[in-house]
Design a protein around this motif. Structure first.
Motif, PDB file in Angstrom:
ATOM      1  N   GLY A  86      46.260  32.738  28.614  1.00  0.00           N
ATOM      2  CA  GLY A  86      45.380  33.516  27.689  1.00  0.00           C
ATOM      3  C   GLY A  86      44.090  32.753  27.251  1.00  0.00           C
ATOM      4  O   GLY A  86      43.324  32.441  28.041  1.00  0.00           O
ATOM      5  N   TYR A  87      43.700  32.973  26.085  1.00  0.00           N
ATOM      6  CA  TYR A  87      42.417  32.158  25.509  1.00  0.00           C
ATOM      7  C   TYR A  87      42.403  30.961  25.850  1.00  0.00           C
ATOM      8  O   TYR A  87      41.078  30.473  26.135  1.00  0.00           O
ATOM      9  N   ARG A  88      43.498  30.214  26.059  1.00  0.00           N
ATOM     10  CA  ARG A  88      43.373  28.715  26.590  1.00  0.00           C
ATOM     11  C   ARG A  88      42.383  28.590  27.855  1.00  0.00           C
ATOM     12  O   ARG A  88      41.605  27.923  28.048  1.00  0.00           O
ATOM     13  N   TYR A  89      42.899  29.716  28.546  1.00  0.00           N
ATOM     14  CA  TYR A  89      42.236  29.592  30.162  1.00  0.00           C
ATOM     15  C   TYR A  89      40.740  30.228  30.080  1.00  0.00           C
ATOM     16  O   TYR A  89      39.876  29.517  30.584  1.00  0.00           O
ATOM     17  N   TYR A  90      40.613  31.101  29.504  1.00  0.00           N
ATOM     18  CA  TYR A  90      39.087  31.651  29.193  1.00  0.00           C
ATOM     19  C   TYR A  90      38.138  30.696  28.349  1.00  0.00           C
ATOM     20  O   TYR A  90      36.901  30.605  28.850  1.00  0.00           O
ATOM     21  N   ASP A  91      38.798  30.079  27.421  1.00  0.00           N
ATOM     22  CA  ASP A  91      37.939  28.940  27.010  1.00  0.00           C
ATOM     23  C   ASP A  91      37.527  27.858  27.915  1.00  0.00           C
ATOM     24  O   ASP A  91      36.598  27.494  27.912  1.00  0.00           O
ATOM     25  N   ARG A 111      38.140  41.837  33.602  1.00  0.00           N
ATOM     26  CA  ARG A 111      38.541  42.320  34.792  1.00  0.00           C
ATOM     27  C   ARG A 111      39.702  41.607  35.121  1.00  0.00           C
ATOM     28  O   ARG A 111      39.995  40.600  34.811  1.00  0.00           O
ATOM     29  N   LEU A 112      40.620  41.869  36.020  1.00  0.00           N
ATOM     30  CA  LEU A 112      41.818  41.424  36.597  1.00  0.00           C
ATOM     31  C   LEU A 112      41.471  40.202  37.308  1.00  0.00           C
ATOM     32  O   LEU A 112      42.143  39.078  36.981  1.00  0.00           O
ATOM     33  N   GLU A 113      40.354  40.078  37.857  1.00  0.00           N
ATOM     34  CA  GLU A 113      40.038  38.927  38.698  1.00  0.00           C
ATOM     35  C   GLU A 113      39.749  37.676  37.799  1.00  0.00           C
ATOM     36  O   GLU A 113      39.654  36.426  37.848  1.00  0.00           O
ATOM     37  N   ASP A 114      39.479  37.784  36.367  1.00  0.00           N
ATOM     38  CA  ASP A 114      39.207  36.895  35.391  1.00  0.00           C
ATOM     39  C   ASP A 114      40.439  36.227  34.788  1.00  0.00           C
ATOM     40  O   ASP A 114      40.219  35.230  34.087  1.00  0.00           O
ATOM     41  N   THR A 115      41.619  36.764  35.089  1.00  0.00           N
ATOM     42  CA  THR A 115      42.754  36.407  34.480  1.00  0.00           C
ATOM     43  C   THR A 115      43.214  34.991  35.136  1.00  0.00           C
ATOM     44  O   THR A 115      42.934  34.775  36.307  1.00  0.00           O
ATOM     45  N   PRO A 116      43.924  34.378  34.491  1.00  0.00           N
ATOM     46  CA  PRO A 116      44.255  32.841  34.988  1.00  0.00           C
ATOM     47  C   PRO A 116      45.363  32.931  36.113  1.00  0.00           C
ATOM     48  O   PRO A 116      45.508  32.202  36.832  1.00  0.00           O
ATOM     49  N   THR A 117      46.094  34.173  36.152  1.00  0.00           N
ATOM     50  CA  THR A 117      47.082  34.226  37.437  1.00  0.00           C
ATOM     51  C   THR A 117      46.549  35.288  38.526  1.00  0.00           C
ATOM     52  O   THR A 117      47.304  35.848  39.090  1.00  0.00           O
ATOM     53  N   ALA A 118      45.457  35.534  38.589  1.00  0.00           N
ATOM     54  CA  ALA A 118      44.839  36.624  39.306  1.00  0.00           C
ATOM     55  C   ALA A 118      45.250  36.338  40.716  1.00  0.00           C
ATOM     56  O   ALA A 118      45.513  37.384  41.480  1.00  0.00           O
ATOM     57  N   THR A 119      45.312  35.242  41.340  1.00  0.00           N
ATOM     58  CA  THR A 119      45.757  34.915  42.543  1.00  0.00           C
ATOM     59  C   THR A 119      46.926  34.827  42.926  1.00  0.00           C
ATOM     60  O   THR A 119      47.447  34.953  44.178  1.00  0.00           O
ATOM     61  N   ILE A 168      34.836  31.565  30.418  1.00  0.00           N
ATOM     62  CA  ILE A 168      34.773  33.333  30.674  1.00  0.00           C
ATOM     63  C   ILE A 168      34.913  33.824  29.488  1.00  0.00           C
ATOM     64  O   ILE A 168      35.681  33.758  28.613  1.00  0.00           O
ATOM     65  N   THR A 169      33.814  34.816  29.431  1.00  0.00           N
ATOM     66  CA  THR A 169      33.503  35.915  28.479  1.00  0.00           C
ATOM     67  C   THR A 169      34.549  36.954  28.601  1.00  0.00           C
ATOM     68  O   THR A 169      34.756  37.506  29.664  1.00  0.00           O
ATOM     69  N   PRO A 170      35.602  36.988  27.548  1.00  0.00           N
ATOM     70  CA  PRO A 170      36.668  38.271  27.516  1.00  0.00           C
ATOM     71  C   PRO A 170      35.959  39.579  27.161  1.00  0.00           C
ATOM     72  O   PRO A 170      34.733  39.574  26.592  1.00  0.00           O
ATOM     73  N   LEU A 171      36.799  40.518  27.576  1.00  0.00           N
ATOM     74  CA  LEU A 171      36.080  41.791  27.047  1.00  0.00           C
ATOM     75  C   LEU A 171      36.087  41.782  25.458  1.00  0.00           C
ATOM     76  O   LEU A 171      35.257  42.229  24.591  1.00  0.00           O
ATOM     77  N   PHE A 172      37.627  41.196  24.861  1.00  0.00           N
ATOM     78  CA  PHE A 172      37.665  41.074  23.626  1.00  0.00           C
ATOM     79  C   PHE A 172      38.468  39.723  23.306  1.00  0.00           C
ATOM     80  O   PHE A 172      39.658  39.576  23.972  1.00  0.00           O
ATOM     81  N   PRO A 173      38.150  38.782  22.598  1.00  0.00           N
ATOM     82  CA  PRO A 173      38.945  37.513  22.556  1.00  0.00           C
ATOM     83  C   PRO A 173      40.249  37.753  21.834  1.00  0.00           C
ATOM     84  O   PRO A 173      40.462  38.441  20.628  1.00  0.00           O
ATOM     85  N   PHE A 174      41.267  36.686  21.938  1.00  0.00           N
ATOM     86  CA  PHE A 174      42.342  36.644  21.338  1.00  0.00           C
ATOM     87  C   PHE A 174      41.739  36.341  19.631  1.00  0.00           C
ATOM     88  O   PHE A 174      40.767  35.815  19.434  1.00  0.00           O
ATOM     89  N   GLY A 175      42.637  37.078  18.936  1.00  0.00           N
ATOM     90  CA  GLY A 175      42.426  37.176  17.395  1.00  0.00           C
ATOM     91  C   GLY A 175      41.326  38.073  17.054  1.00  0.00           C
ATOM     92  O   GLY A 175      41.206  37.944  15.782  1.00  0.00           O
ATOM     93  N   PHE A 176      40.788  38.772  17.700  1.00  0.00           N
ATOM     94  CA  PHE A 176      39.577  39.591  17.473  1.00  0.00           C
ATOM     95  C   PHE A 176      40.032  41.055  16.819  1.00  0.00           C
ATOM     96  O   PHE A 176      41.041  41.596  17.141  1.00  0.00           O
ATOM     97  N   GLY A 177      39.114  41.171  15.847  1.00  0.00           N
ATOM     98  CA  GLY A 177      39.363  42.790  15.197  1.00  0.00           C
ATOM     99  C   GLY A 177      38.539  42.945  14.044  1.00  0.00           C
ATOM    100  O   GLY A 177      38.092  42.010  13.437  1.00  0.00           O
TER     101      GLY A 177
END
Length: 769
Positions: free
Chosen positions: A533-538, A507-515, A542-551
């Motif tokens: 990016g992934y640096r913030y979620y790590d 969700r948008l609220e999870d992003t590093p620049t949401a505020t 925070i569990t993202p919908l799909f992580p960086f590098g995923f496929g």
């Protein structure tokens, strides 16, 4: 500098020496919207530059809305998802051939600004949230274009991460964040590929316009990185023309008549702009003009069919399989199952972004026609549009879609973002698709359990319906051949091998620049620092919908046998990393092997891990290959703001390898010894704990601590106490010690009421220098 570059530079300097002041000023502004001025007297021709980056956009006459037909390749967000520099290099070469055929000397691209926020309106035109991936993709693109005698213009330099107020906004960030996140992609591309030009950004950086920022254009770009080409303004990015020349801005685009030309002449005549500086800036531009003209290929042509086939191949390599529950995909082409294609994008795809990069394609394929061709006819295929051009649906459209879905064995819903939702010029208001697209998917899943969603979007979106569909393809904006590429992946003619080049948040609220995105009132504060990016979620767990590098893939891969060339190295030495990856499935496939580095005990707050290397490996069923990487000093370093340079903190580092940022099954540790350990200077403002950790200061630590702790501090305690009393004593001492450790040493004078004097402090400071 190469011999060829030296040759053009010498010729340019000779020509500049023969120019009048007026001629020099003339050259530094465009002759039109897309061309430079010429000087017939000296034999200096005009050159033509035009928009890329994913296709040639050469305007027909003055009408920029109409351009010559050209191959529309996938946009940068798709290209980066291929993680394949060799393939990107082929795209670059094709773009150059088309540029030669249209007599274009410089292609304005690639764009490599970081995706600070998924709301960035121009994210589709940029490669990644990670500077290493973006830098290597850009270098390959540049090498491909310039191998065919056409120049590139690397953009937008620098820290250009929002569309809102982009001509006036100031990107405000600390030095470490600038160096670790927003400059490395440019550095990699420039040092590896030497683009002919760099385009400066509209925005200010820490209050100084990028078009007149000497730190960026001269100190870093030219002196530190060795850039040899010229700097061109983004179209309309010039603020103060004389200051721009002083800072290193060569060419103003588009042309401004004699407006800014007069300002250059006036500044020289007033002694505000040295002639030597003007000559230097003009010569850099002329050298590239000479190179461009010498590489011009009269009568050049390109093979439109071949380029369309390349566009299809690249698109197929860029499509990501995000979900495939029960192996619903690939579709059984030879079977008798009926397929419902739902969503207007199936027939009228969104295949490129909106704004200055729009290409007039030589042709367009759509998934409906391509699937009909692959399945041998339309008998097994149903279709419903589902929504209009803006993503709005109606009860009637929904009912038609449900009717097609319920009568089929598999429903494939095409959804994504219309042009009105992401474009150059404005930032995204949310991460959601149009309400009509989400509503359509929900309606189809209610009547068809075997639902596949194919997405057409330029950047991350949320997926509130993810749990109700069995398969998801991220189709991106895959260019004019995207319809064929999607059909290839859906039917298994191409095994998906792409990986996300950006994180998809829940969700948008999870992003590093949401505020604080976008920055308002002409100020963009980069308060998240290096954690994008992934640096913030790590870091925030925070569990993202799909992580960086995923496929995902239609096959499976296994990692094994990670080995390091040494268990301990000096930071001046390189480290070889090897591992094995095996295709453990039944079909051929490609795996993107990703290597991350994590510092065990960092000296400053650092990301949990950072991408440092990657490789795309093709494997037949059962085949195993050894993959090798080489890590160097910068792969372990952080930017030390006290020293203004990259520094390695000695200690242990984890080497992590796997198939995505959150799937790293292999790990090893290496001890890295710093060849140069910085010893900070101790002053009266240094804290007591800084003395404790200082090679010379530690000799005085106990003396300083005892000023507050008491003379008995550090000596054996012989007083008998109850266990409870002893615990209370230790707790009180620990609390006091924390207070003392964080205290600047000069405060000890007041706390001791002068018993520890200024003279005592000065004597200590004189001995620790």
């Amino acid at each position: 500098m190469s011999e060829q570059s030296k040759h053009f530079k010498a010729r340019a300097q000779e020509l500049v020496s023969q120019m009048t002041l007026e001629e020099k000023a003339l050259l530094l502004s465009g002759g039109s919207a897309w061309t430079t001025h010429k000087i017939d007297r000296l034999g200096i021709p005009s050159i033509f530059m035009t928009d890329g980056p994913h296709g040639l956009r050469k305007a027909l006459g003055q009408n920029i809305a109409e351009s010559v037909p050209a191959t529309c390749f996938p946009t940068a967000s798709a290209l980066a998802s291929s993680w394949d520099p060799e393939l990107i290099q082929q795209v670059g070469a094709a773009l150059a051939r088309e540029s030669q055929a249209s007599d274009v000397q410089i292609l304005l691209g690639p764009g490599i600004n970081m995706k600070r926020s998924p709301q960035g309106g121009r994210n589709f035109e940029y490669f990644s949230e990670d500077p290493v991936l973006a830098g290597h993709m850009a270098a390959a693109y540049i090498q491909g274009v310039q191998s065919e005698g056409v120049g590139t213009s690397l953009k937008h330099f620098a820290v250009n991460n929002q569309e809102h107020e982009r001509m006036v906004s100031s990107s405000n960030l600390d030095e470490r964040t600038l160096r670790e996140i927003y400059l490395p992609a440019f550095e990699i591309a420039i040092t590896q590929a030497q683009p002919w030009s760099v385009m400066c950004a509209y925005n200010k950086v820490n209050g100084v316009y990028a078009s007149e920022n000497r730190l960026l254009l001269e100190d870093i770009l030219r002196k530190e990185w060795g850039f040899e080409g010229f700097v061109v303004s983004d179209w309309g990015a010039v603020h103060d023309r004389a200051k721009g020349v002083l800072a290193g801005l060569n060419l103003e685009m588009p042309g401004s008549g004699d407006v800014n030309r007069k300002k250059i002449i006036e500044a020289v005549n007033a002694g505000q702009l040295p002639v030597s500086r003007l000559d230097e800036v003009v010569a850099s531009l002329v050298a590239v003009v000479l190179k461009a003209v010498e590489n011009r290929r009269t009568g050049a042509a390109f093979d439109a069919d071949r380029h369309h086939a390349l566009a299809r191949q690249v698109a197929g390599e860029s499509i990501i399989l995000l979900k495939n529950e029960g192996n619903l995909l690939p579709l059984d082409v030879g079977g008798k199952k009926k397929i419902a294609l739902i969503g207007a994008f199936a027939k009228e795809p969104r295949y490129q972004g909106a704004g200055s990069s729009q290409v007039n394609p030589t042709r367009i394929s759509n998934a409906y026609d391509e699937l009909v061709a692959l399945l041998g006819g339309s008998e097994r295929i149903g279709y419903a549009s589902g929504y209009d051009t803006e993503g709005v649906t109606t009860s009637a459209l929904i009912e038609e879609a449900r009717h097609q879905a319920v009568s089929a064995d598999v429903a494939i819903v095409f959804a994504g973002l219309p042009d009105s939702h992401e474009s150059e010029g404005f930032d995204r208001a949310s991460l959601e698709m149009p309400e009509g697209h989400n509503r359509l998917i929900n309606a189809v899943t209610q009547v068809q359990p075997n639902t596949v969603v194919v997405l057409m979007n330029g950047s991350a979106i949320t997926m509130p319906w993810m749990g109700r569909v069995r398969a998801i393809l991220e189709g991106w904006l895959t260019g004019q051949a995207g319809g064929g590429a999607i059909a290839d992946v859906l039917t298994g003619r191409v095994n998906p091998s792409a990986k996300l080049s950006e994180t998809f948040p829940m969700r948008l609220e999870d992003t590093p620049t949401a505020t604080e995105f976008p920055g308002l009132n002409q100020q963009a504060h980069y308060g998240e620092g290096v954690f994008i990016g992934y640096r913030y979620y790590d870091k925030k767990a925070i569990t993202p919908l799909f992580p960086f590098g995923f496929g995902l893939s239609y096959t499976t891969f296994a990692y094994s046998d990670l080995t390091l060339g040494a268990s301990s190295i000096k930071d001046t030495e390189s480290l070889t990393v090897q591992l094995k990856v095996k295709n453990t499935g039944k079909v051929a496939g490609k795996e993107v092997v990703q290597l991350y580095v994590r510092e065990d005990k960092p000296a400053v707050s650092r990301p949990e891990k950072e991408l440092k290397a990657f490789a795309k490996v093709a494997l037949e069923p059962g085949q195993e290959k050894t993959v090798s990487f080489t890590l160097k000093q910068r792969d372990f370093a952080y930017y030390n703001v006290a020293l203004h340079r990259w520094t390695v903190n000695p200690g242990r580092f984890d080497i992590l390898v796997g198939g995505s940022s959150r799937n790293l099954p292999l790990s090893k540790q290496v001890q890295v010894e710093a060849s140069e350990v910085h010893v900070p200077t101790l002053t009266r403002d240094s804290t007591v704990k800084e003395f404790k950790n200082h090679p010379k200061g530690q000799a005085f630590y106990m003396r300083l601590a005892k000023v507050i702790m008491g003379e008995s501090y550090g000596t054996p305690d012989t007083v008998k106490r109850t266990p409870q009393e002893e615990r209370a004593r230790k707790k009180a001492e620990a609390s006091t010690l924390v207070f003392v450790h964080d205290m600047p040493v000069y405060k000890l004078i007041a706390f001791s009421e002068g018993k520890f004097s200024e003279q005592m402090l000065n004597d200590i400071l004189s001995q620790v220098q």
